[in-house]
Design a protein around this motif. Structure first.
Motif, short mmCIF file in Angstrom:
data_model
loop_
_atom_site.label_atom_id
_atom_site.label_comp_id
_atom_site.label_asym_id
_atom_site.label_seq_id
_atom_site.Cartn_x
_atom_site.Cartn_y
_atom_site.Cartn_z
N UNK A 58 47.00 47.08 36.04
CA UNK A 58 48.46 47.49 35.61
C UNK A 58 48.33 47.43 34.17
N UNK A 59 47.27 46.80 33.37
CA UNK A 59 47.30 46.82 31.75
C UNK A 59 46.30 48.11 31.45
N UNK A 60 46.16 48.95 32.36
CA UNK A 60 44.97 50.24 31.98
C UNK A 60 43.80 50.02 31.83
N UNK A 61 43.40 48.77 32.64
CA UNK A 61 41.78 48.51 32.27
C UNK A 61 41.39 48.46 33.78
N UNK A 62 40.01 48.73 33.92
CA UNK A 62 39.22 48.65 35.11
C UNK A 62 38.99 47.26 35.28
N UNK A 63 38.98 46.89 36.61
CA UNK A 63 38.69 45.48 37.10
C UNK A 63 37.89 45.33 38.21
N UNK A 64 36.80 44.52 38.18
CA UNK A 64 36.01 44.12 39.37
C UNK A 64 36.02 42.76 39.33
N UNK A 65 36.45 42.29 40.47
CA UNK A 65 36.56 40.70 40.64
C UNK A 65 35.95 40.53 42.02
#
Length: 144
Positions: A91-98
Motif C-alpha cells: 500500500x506504500x507502492x513498494x514490492x513486499x516479500x515476507x
C-alpha cells in the motif's frame, strides 16, 4: 484474518499457549543495522510485535534508499497472517516479500514423521485503486 479466509487470527485464541504473554520477554533489540537492513531480535516477545516493528523499519529504510531487507528471530509466538504485513508495504507502492518459518509439522510424501515446517510466504505487489495483489501461502496443505 478470518474475514480473509485465513486461519491465522481468532483461531490462535484456542491455543493461548501459542499466543500468550511471555514473562521472560525483554525489549526488542536491533542487530546489524545498516541504512538498508536490520535484524530484529524479538527477545522472546510476540512474533507479531517483532514483525510489525521489522516492517515499520523496512518501510522507513526503503523510502529513504529505494530498497530494504529486514529479518526477525528469537520470538515467542506466531507472526499471524503474513498478508497483513505485505499489504502494509504494498500500500506504500513498494514490492513486499515476507516469509516465516515454523516448527516441523509436515511429513514428506510417504513419510510418517513431520520433518518440514509449513514455511509460509507472502508476496505483495502494488496495484491500482483496487489495492495491491497479495499471494499468502504455505508450502503445506494446512497451516497452524
Amino acid at each position: 484474518a478470518e474475514i480473509h479466509n485465513n486461519n491465522q487470527g481468532i483461531s490462535k485464541l484456542y491455543r493461548p499457549q501459542d499466543m500468550g504473554f511471555n514473562p521472560q520477554a525483554g525489549p526488542l533489540i536491533f542487530e546489524n543495522e545498516t541504512p538498508q537492513s536490520v535484524v530484529v531480535n524479538g527477545n522472546k516477545r510476540s512474533g507479531m510485535v517483532a514483525l510489525e516493528t521489522a516492517v515499520d523499519k523496512a518501510l522507513q529504510k526503503a523510502k529513504a534508499t529505494g530498497f530494504a531487507i529486514c529479518g526477525t528471530h528469537n520470538t515467542y509466538t506466531s507472526t499471524g497472517m503474513l498478508a497483513y504485513y505485505t499489504s502494509k508495504i504494498a500500500n506504500e507502492d513498494l514490492i513486499a516479500i515476507v516469509m516465516a518459518g515454523s516448527p516441523e509439522m509436515v511429513a514428506p510424501v510417504g513419510g510418517k514423521q513431520a520433518v518440514f515446517g509449513t514455511n509460509a510466504m507472502c508476496f505483495g505487489i502494488p496495484g491500482p485503486e483496487d489495492g495491491p495483489l497479495i499471494l499468502d501461502m504455505a508450502t503445506a496443505a494446512t497451516t497452524l
